[in-house]
Design a protein around this motif. Structure first.
Motif, mmCIF file in Angstrom:
data_model
loop_
_atom_site.group_PDB
_atom_site.id
_atom_site.type_symbol
_atom_site.label_atom_id
_atom_site.label_comp_id
_atom_site.label_asym_id
_atom_site.label_seq_id
_atom_site.Cartn_x
_atom_site.Cartn_y
_atom_site.Cartn_z
ATOM 1 N N PRO A 57 0.821 -1.210 0.000
ATOM 2 C CA PRO A 57 0.000 0.000 0.000
ATOM 3 C C PRO A 57 0.857 1.264 0.000
ATOM 4 O O PRO A 57 2.067 1.203 0.228
ATOM 5 N N PRO A 58 0.253 2.415 -0.266
ATOM 6 C CA PRO A 58 0.979 3.680 -0.160
ATOM 7 C C PRO A 58 1.511 3.880 1.257
ATOM 8 O O PRO A 58 0.987 3.334 2.228
ATOM 9 N N LEU A 59 2.555 4.694 1.362
ATOM 10 C CA LEU A 59 3.172 4.925 2.658
ATOM 11 C C LEU A 59 2.298 5.781 3.564
ATOM 12 O O LEU A 59 1.640 6.721 3.122
ATOM 13 N N LYS A 60 2.338 5.447 4.845
ATOM 14 C CA LYS A 60 1.760 6.284 5.875
ATOM 15 C C LYS A 60 2.884 7.065 6.541
ATOM 16 O O LYS A 60 4.068 6.748 6.371
ATOM 17 N N ASP A 61 2.526 8.079 7.315
ATOM 18 C CA ASP A 61 3.536 8.860 8.026
ATOM 19 C C ASP A 61 4.380 7.940 8.915
ATOM 20 O O ASP A 61 3.848 7.067 9.611
ATOM 21 N N GLY A 62 5.694 8.127 8.870
ATOM 22 C CA GLY A 62 6.609 7.326 9.678
ATOM 23 C C GLY A 62 7.112 6.077 8.976
ATOM 24 O O GLY A 62 8.010 5.402 9.489
ATOM 25 N N GLU A 63 6.562 5.766 7.794
ATOM 26 C CA GLU A 63 6.970 4.571 7.074
ATOM 27 C C GLU A 63 7.930 4.918 5.942
ATOM 28 O O GLU A 63 8.036 6.067 5.518
ATOM 29 N N TYR A 64 8.602 3.887 5.434
ATOM 30 C CA TYR A 64 9.460 4.055 4.267
ATOM 31 C C TYR A 64 9.478 2.753 3.475
ATOM 32 O O TYR A 64 9.211 1.679 4.004
ATOM 33 N N LEU A 65 9.779 2.878 2.192
ATOM 34 C CA LEU A 65 9.774 1.741 1.276
ATOM 35 C C LEU A 65 11.209 1.406 0.891
ATOM 36 O O LEU A 65 11.967 2.282 0.471
ATOM 37 N N LYS A 102 8.537 8.488 4.220
ATOM 38 C CA LYS A 102 7.819 9.490 5.003
ATOM 39 C C LYS A 102 8.340 9.440 6.444
ATOM 40 O O LYS A 102 7.584 9.569 7.403
ATOM 41 N N ASN A 103 9.645 9.223 6.557
ATOM 42 C CA ASN A 103 10.311 9.140 7.860
ATOM 43 C C ASN A 103 11.638 9.876 7.749
ATOM 44 O O ASN A 103 12.532 9.442 7.008
ATOM 45 N N ALA A 104 11.779 10.961 8.479
ATOM 46 C CA ALA A 104 12.978 11.796 8.370
ATOM 47 C C ALA A 104 14.241 11.066 8.799
ATOM 48 O O ALA A 104 15.346 11.428 8.382
ATOM 49 N N ASN A 105 14.105 10.032 9.624
ATOM 50 C CA ASN A 105 15.287 9.285 10.072
ATOM 51 C C ASN A 105 15.780 8.290 9.032
ATOM 52 O O ASN A 105 16.878 7.735 9.175
ATOM 53 N N PHE A 106 14.966 8.062 8.000
ATOM 54 C CA PHE A 106 15.313 7.093 6.959
ATOM 55 C C PHE A 106 15.067 7.736 5.597
ATOM 56 O O PHE A 106 14.078 7.438 4.922
ATOM 57 N N PRO A 107 15.979 8.616 5.167
ATOM 58 C CA PRO A 107 15.775 9.357 3.919
ATOM 59 C C PRO A 107 16.019 8.503 2.681
ATOM 60 O O PRO A 107 16.739 7.501 2.712
ATOM 61 N N VAL A 108 15.420 8.910 1.588
ATOM 62 C CA VAL A 108 15.591 8.234 0.307
ATOM 63 C C VAL A 108 17.073 8.209 -0.076
ATOM 64 O O VAL A 108 17.799 9.184 0.104
ATOM 65 N N GLY A 109 17.520 7.070 -0.585
ATOM 66 C CA GLY A 109 18.904 6.927 -1.021
ATOM 67 C C GLY A 109 19.804 6.230 -0.027
ATOM 68 O O GLY A 109 20.855 5.706 -0.400
ATOM 69 N N GLN A 110 19.410 6.196 1.247
ATOM 70 C CA GLN A 110 20.211 5.521 2.259
ATOM 71 C C GLN A 110 20.052 4.008 2.130
ATOM 72 O O GLN A 110 19.013 3.514 1.698
ATOM 73 N N ARG A 111 21.089 3.295 2.535
ATOM 74 C CA ARG A 111 21.000 1.836 2.619
ATOM 75 C C ARG A 111 20.738 1.430 4.059
ATOM 76 O O ARG A 111 21.303 2.017 4.989
ATOM 77 N N VAL A 112 19.915 0.402 4.216
ATOM 78 C CA VAL A 112 19.574 -0.082 5.546
ATOM 79 C C VAL A 112 19.810 -1.581 5.623
ATOM 80 O O VAL A 112 19.766 -2.304 4.618
ATOM 81 N N PHE A 113 20.066 -2.035 6.837
ATOM 82 C CA PHE A 113 20.003 -3.455 7.163
ATOM 83 C C PHE A 113 18.634 -3.710 7.754
ATOM 84 O O PHE A 113 18.196 -2.992 8.645
ATOM 85 N N VAL A 123 7.421 -2.247 2.843
ATOM 86 C CA VAL A 123 7.078 -1.027 3.579
ATOM 87 C C VAL A 123 7.381 -1.280 5.047
ATOM 88 O O VAL A 123 6.909 -2.260 5.626
ATOM 89 N N ILE A 124 8.184 -0.396 5.625
ATOM 90 C CA ILE A 124 8.689 -0.636 6.979
ATOM 91 C C ILE A 124 8.330 0.513 7.914
ATOM 92 O O ILE A 124 8.423 1.687 7.548
ATOM 93 N N ARG A 125 7.921 0.145 9.103
ATOM 94 C CA ARG A 125 7.821 1.095 10.201
ATOM 95 C C ARG A 125 9.167 1.124 10.914
ATOM 96 O O ARG A 125 9.913 0.134 10.930
ATOM 97 N N GLU A 126 9.470 2.203 11.557
ATOM 98 C CA GLU A 126 10.773 2.355 12.197
ATOM 99 C C GLU A 126 11.007 1.310 13.277
ATOM 100 O O GLU A 126 12.128 0.905 13.540
ATOM 101 N N ASP A 127 9.933 0.832 13.909
ATOM 102 C CA ASP A 127 10.096 -0.103 15.022
ATOM 103 C C ASP A 127 9.969 -1.559 14.606
ATOM 104 O O ASP A 127 9.937 -2.454 15.451
ATOM 105 N N ALA A 128 9.893 -1.830 13.292
ATOM 106 C CA ALA A 128 9.755 -3.222 12.844
ATOM 107 C C ALA A 128 10.980 -4.019 13.259
ATOM 108 O O ALA A 128 12.109 -3.616 13.010
ATOM 109 N N GLY A 129 10.770 -5.188 13.884
ATOM 110 C CA GLY A 129 11.894 -5.920 14.458
ATOM 111 C C GLY A 129 12.215 -7.250 13.827
ATOM 112 O O GLY A 129 13.303 -7.772 14.001
ATOM 113 N N GLY A 130 11.292 -7.856 13.099
ATOM 114 C CA GLY A 130 11.574 -9.146 12.504
ATOM 115 C C GLY A 130 11.687 -10.254 13.533
ATOM 116 O O GLY A 130 11.359 -10.093 14.710
#
Length: 362
Positions: A57-65, A102-113, A123-130
């Motif tokens: 789905p489209p992003l909600k505030d605080g999420e990123y793709l 839509k999360n300032a802590n995870f800007p477009v272009g950054q790589r994440v683990f 689509v990830i929320r900042e607190d997603a833990g797996g």
């Protein structure tokens, strides 16, 4: 490609998967993922992990793709899968690029683990833990090294080696260390830490080529091919003063042999037991009795899961990166091309086909 330290696995010609857009403005992305259709019985079968599509789905505030770039295959996946309900995404970690946010802590272009499983887009929320309750994090600066190392020497396997060896074995210069599964991502790393700290290091691996790599490139003092040599005899020759530390990745009869050749107050760090992962659990155990060795040599044997040290996670990454830059720590990757080949890479890992860290490039 990193000179001779970067080894590419068999390349299978597949087309990289790209998101399918709905309408001209992005409202949804069609992701691909492997789901746990059936728990493994014996060696994993392709039908156990069907490949399916999922609309995001489209992003909600605080999420990123994120879009996966590299995915990890690791031995722990084989026993851990039973902890996940059927129908869920196959467990695993990935290095991915943020393509919408839509999360300032995870800007477009950054790589994440992210420990979010075998999937192309998420689509990830900042607190997603797996599965390990470890939230995604932005990869630190690797100073020009491949981003894939965030899944290996500068990620979970690297920290498994760093903390699992140092904290449990408490090694001292001049002692003798044995590492089983020594040519894998963790074993090869542990042995090198042993050499950095001044230990006599003996690796046990499954081919002459792997043993040659351990000795000639990584600096192990001895390497034993368990498929062609008598391990007990070879170990007595390589460690006439017996063994002080054992880092165990394989379990089974090999570990029984090592435990019976350890010094008083020896320490054993149990990381895994890959020799038993495809075995019928109802028919186990079928190995030597180890209690006499533990008692009479007063050994300390401790299993661990690396998430025990997640509050010190960056400490391990920073130290391993420092050792790489100093030329003290080498690595190798076996890379499989194509998300569609995840299953083949996983089975190949369980069969010992990889040298160093096994990753899949999407």
């Amino acid at each position: 490609m990193m000179s001779s330290l970067f080894s590419r696995g068999q390349v299978l010609l597949t087309k990289s998967f790209q998101p399918r857009r709905i309408n001209s403005i992005r409202t949804m992305v069609i992701a691909k993922k492997y789901v746990i259709g059936k728990y493994f019985q014996g060696e994993p079968k392709r039908s156990d992990l069907p490949l399916v599509e999922e609309e995001l789905p489209p992003l909600k505030d605080g999420e990123y793709l994120i879009q996966a770039e590299y995915l990890s295959v690791d031995p722990y996946m084989r026993p851990y899968v039973y902890r996940v309900p059927l129908g869920r995404t196959m467990i695993g970690s990935q290095v991915a690029k943020i393509i919408e946010s839509k999360n300032a802590n995870f800007p477009v272009g950054q790589r994440v683990f992210a420990n979010i499983g075998w999937r192309t887009h998420t689509v990830i929320r900042e607190d997603a833990g797996g599965v390990f309750d470890q939230p995604p994090y932005v990869l630190p600066d690797f100073d020009g090294l491949p981003a894939s190392l965030g899944l290996g020497v500068l990620g979970m396997p690297g920290n498994t080696s760093y903390f699992g060896f140092l904290e449990i074995c408490q090694p001292k210069a001049g002692e003798t260390l044995v590492v089983s599964g020594a040519a894998g991502a963790v074993g090869s790393h542990v042995g090198q830490i042993g050499k950095i700290l001044g230990l006599n290091v003996i690796g046990i691996a499954g081919s002459d080529a792997k043993c040659k790599w351990l000795k000639e490139e990584l600096g192990f003092d001895h390497a034993i091919n368990y498929k062609t040599q008598n391990v007990a005899t070879a170990l007595r020759e390589a460690a006439p003063n017996k063994v002080d530390c054992y880092f165990d990745n394989v379990g089974g009869d090999i570990s029984g042999i090592v435990l019976n050749q350890m010094n008083v107050f020896g320490r054993i760090s149990v990381c895994g037991s890959i020799s038993s992962y495809n075995a019928d659990i109802n028919a186990m155990p079928k190995t030597a009795i180890i209690q006499p060795a533990l008692v009479f040599a007063q050994l300390k044997m401790e299993g661990f899961i690396v998430m025990r040290w997640k509050n010190r996670w960056m400490e391990g990454i920073e130290q391993n990166l420092k050792w790489i830059k100093e030329g003290k720590l080498k690595y190798r990757e076996t890379v499989t091309d194509g998300f569609e080949n995840m299953f083949d890479a996983f089975v190949g890992l369980l069969q010992g086909e990889n040298t160093g860290k096994a990753v899949v490039k999407v």
